[in-house]
Design an enzyme around this catalytic site. Structure first.
Site, PDB file in Angstrom:
ATOM      1  N   CYS A   1      -5.128  -3.429   2.313  1.00 34.23           N
ATOM      2  CA  CYS A   1      -4.861  -3.541   3.752  1.00 34.23           C
ATOM      3  C   CYS A   1      -6.116  -3.783   4.597  1.00 34.23           C
ATOM      4  O   CYS A   1      -6.677  -4.864   4.552  1.00 34.23           O
ATOM      5  CB  CYS A   1      -4.065  -2.333   4.225  1.00 34.23           C
ATOM      6  SG  CYS A   1      -3.133  -2.697   5.733  1.00 34.23           S
TER       7      CYS A   1
ATOM      8  N   GLU B   1       0.867  -1.194   0.000  1.00 35.88           N
ATOM      9  CA  GLU B   1       0.000   0.000   0.000  1.00 35.88           C
ATOM     10  C   GLU B   1       0.906   1.247   0.000  1.00 35.88           C
ATOM     11  O   GLU B   1       1.953   1.259   0.674  1.00 35.88           O
ATOM     12  CB  GLU B   1      -0.830  -0.059   1.287  1.00 35.88           C
ATOM     13  CG  GLU B   1      -1.761   1.098   1.543  1.00 35.88           C
ATOM     14  CD  GLU B   1      -2.519   0.925   2.883  1.00 35.88           C
ATOM     15  OE1 GLU B   1      -2.111   0.087   3.719  1.00 35.88           O
ATOM     16  OE2 GLU B   1      -3.513   1.639   3.074  1.00 35.88           O
TER      17      GLU B   1
ATOM     18  N   VAL C   1       0.055  -2.656  10.557  1.00 38.65           N
ATOM     19  CA  VAL C   1       0.650  -2.249  11.829  1.00 38.65           C
ATOM     20  C   VAL C   1       0.148  -3.131  12.979  1.00 38.65           C
ATOM     21  O   VAL C   1       0.700  -3.091  14.068  1.00 38.65           O
ATOM     22  CB  VAL C   1       0.342  -0.763  12.137  1.00 38.65           C
ATOM     23  CG1 VAL C   1       1.059   0.140  11.147  1.00 38.65           C
ATOM     24  CG2 VAL C   1      -1.153  -0.471  12.114  1.00 38.65           C
TER      25      VAL C   1
ATOM     26  N   LYS D   1      -9.549   2.203  -2.011  1.00 37.69           N
ATOM     27  CA  LYS D   1      -9.787   1.509  -0.736  1.00 37.69           C
ATOM     28  C   LYS D   1     -11.145   1.871  -0.144  1.00 37.69           C
ATOM     29  O   LYS D   1     -11.441   3.054   0.099  1.00 37.69           O
ATOM     30  CB  LYS D   1      -8.662   1.860   0.236  1.00 37.69           C
ATOM     31  CG  LYS D   1      -8.667   1.099   1.550  1.00 37.69           C
ATOM     32  CD  LYS D   1      -7.397   1.456   2.343  1.00 37.69           C
ATOM     33  CE  LYS D   1      -7.259   0.656   3.628  1.00 37.69           C
ATOM     34  NZ  LYS D   1      -5.997   0.989   4.339  1.00 37.69           N
TER      35      LYS D   1
HETATM   36  C1  ACM Z   1      -4.027  -0.233   7.066  1.00 39.24           C
HETATM   37  O1  ACM Z   1      -5.130  -0.363   6.532  1.00 39.24           O
HETATM   38  N1  ACM Z   1      -3.022   0.358   6.468  1.00 39.24           N
HETATM   39  C2  ACM Z   1      -3.800  -0.769   8.409  1.00 39.24           C
END
Ligand code: ACM
Length: 265
Positions: free
Chosen positions: A142, A38, A169, A109
């Site tokens: 992510c 990402e 993370v 996203k």
């Molecule tokens: C994330 O969606 N970068 C944790």
């Protein structure tokens, strides 16, 4: 079909350096499909809307898209890579797909994580699935993994390999992808970044361990937490077309959507 991830430690704001690093890692790799992290070109730990506004690029048209298209052409590979996409007044946390013939599409996203809600507009498209020749690929970014509907939707739309650019993370995703792949009988490539970003009083550590997971939930390849590397595995994407668990159970045929109405409210 050879699928894989590119794991590395982008430097915040240094797009040229990050493109060079990604290209150096990809150079000479034999693969049909590679997934990058990402926001691989800019870094993740944004501190203001102005900052990401200056770094965001149009897709196609921006230098990142053009450079990825050149890398894809030279290395005869499809690439899925995360970047901040500008579209008019809006900025999306996007992942683009490029083929050896050039730019294909952008996915924006849907489920924004934490302070991403301050910097990005939420995705405005559906979960996309594309035929890239050897198979159909789906894209999510992510935190989308935290919502099982993301991968279910991609799988119901025919994705055989789910491409998953990430900047993880939290420590849960890599393990969770085993279940996501098992419950949908699809392959997934989670491409995570490494390192720690320290910007002002903010700091984030990324968990690496990029992963290729198969239709039975087996981990075919997993990177180390800190290494910069490319991981590739040879798969048979046709396995993802077979949803038959045993002579009596078909994973998609046995679904009872009339009992699931609440999840669509
Ligand atoms: C994330 O969606 N970068 C944790």
């Amino acid at each position: 079909m050879k699928i894989g991830y590119v794991q590395f430690n982008p430097t915040f704001g240094d797009v040229e350096r990050n493109l060079d690093r990604a290209e150096a890692l990809i150079e000479g790799t034999k693969a049909d499909l590679l997934v990058l992290p990402e926001l691989f070109n800019t870094g993740y730990l944004i501190t203001s809307k102005e900052e990401i506004g200056a770094l965001a690029e149009e897709a196609p048209g921006g230098k990142t898209t053009q450079r990825l298209a050149a890398i894809a052409k030279k290395n005869h590979v499809h690439l899925v890579a995360g970047m901040a996409e500008r579209s008019g007044e809006k900025i999306f946390n996007a992942a683009i797909l490029v083929s050896p013939k050039g730019y294909v599409a952008s996915y924006r996203k849907v489920h924004l994580f934490f302070e991403e809600k301050l910097w990005f507009d939420p995705g405005d498209g559906e979960f996309p699935v594309y035929d890239i020749g050897p198979c159909r690929v789906g894209i999510m970014v992510c935190f989308d993994w935290f919502f099982p509907e993301s991968m279910r939707t991609l799988s119901l739309k025919g994705a055989q390999v789910v491409c998953h650019p990430s900047n993880l993370v939290l420590p849960y995703c890599q393990t969770a992808m085993v279940t996501r792949c098992l419950e949908n009988r699809v392959f997934a490539v989670t491409a995570n970044r490494t390192g720690t970003e320290q910007r002002g009083d903010k700091s984030l550590h990324y968990t690496g361990k990029s992963q290729i997971t198969d239709t039975a939930g087996n981990i075919l390849s997993r990177a180390g937490e800190d290494e910069e590397c490319v991981g590739v595995f040879d798969i048979d994407p046709a396995k993802a077309l077979d949803k038959q668990l045993n002579p009596h159970n078909n994973l998609f045929g046995d679904r009872r959507p009339s009992f699931y109405k609440d999840i669509c409210r």
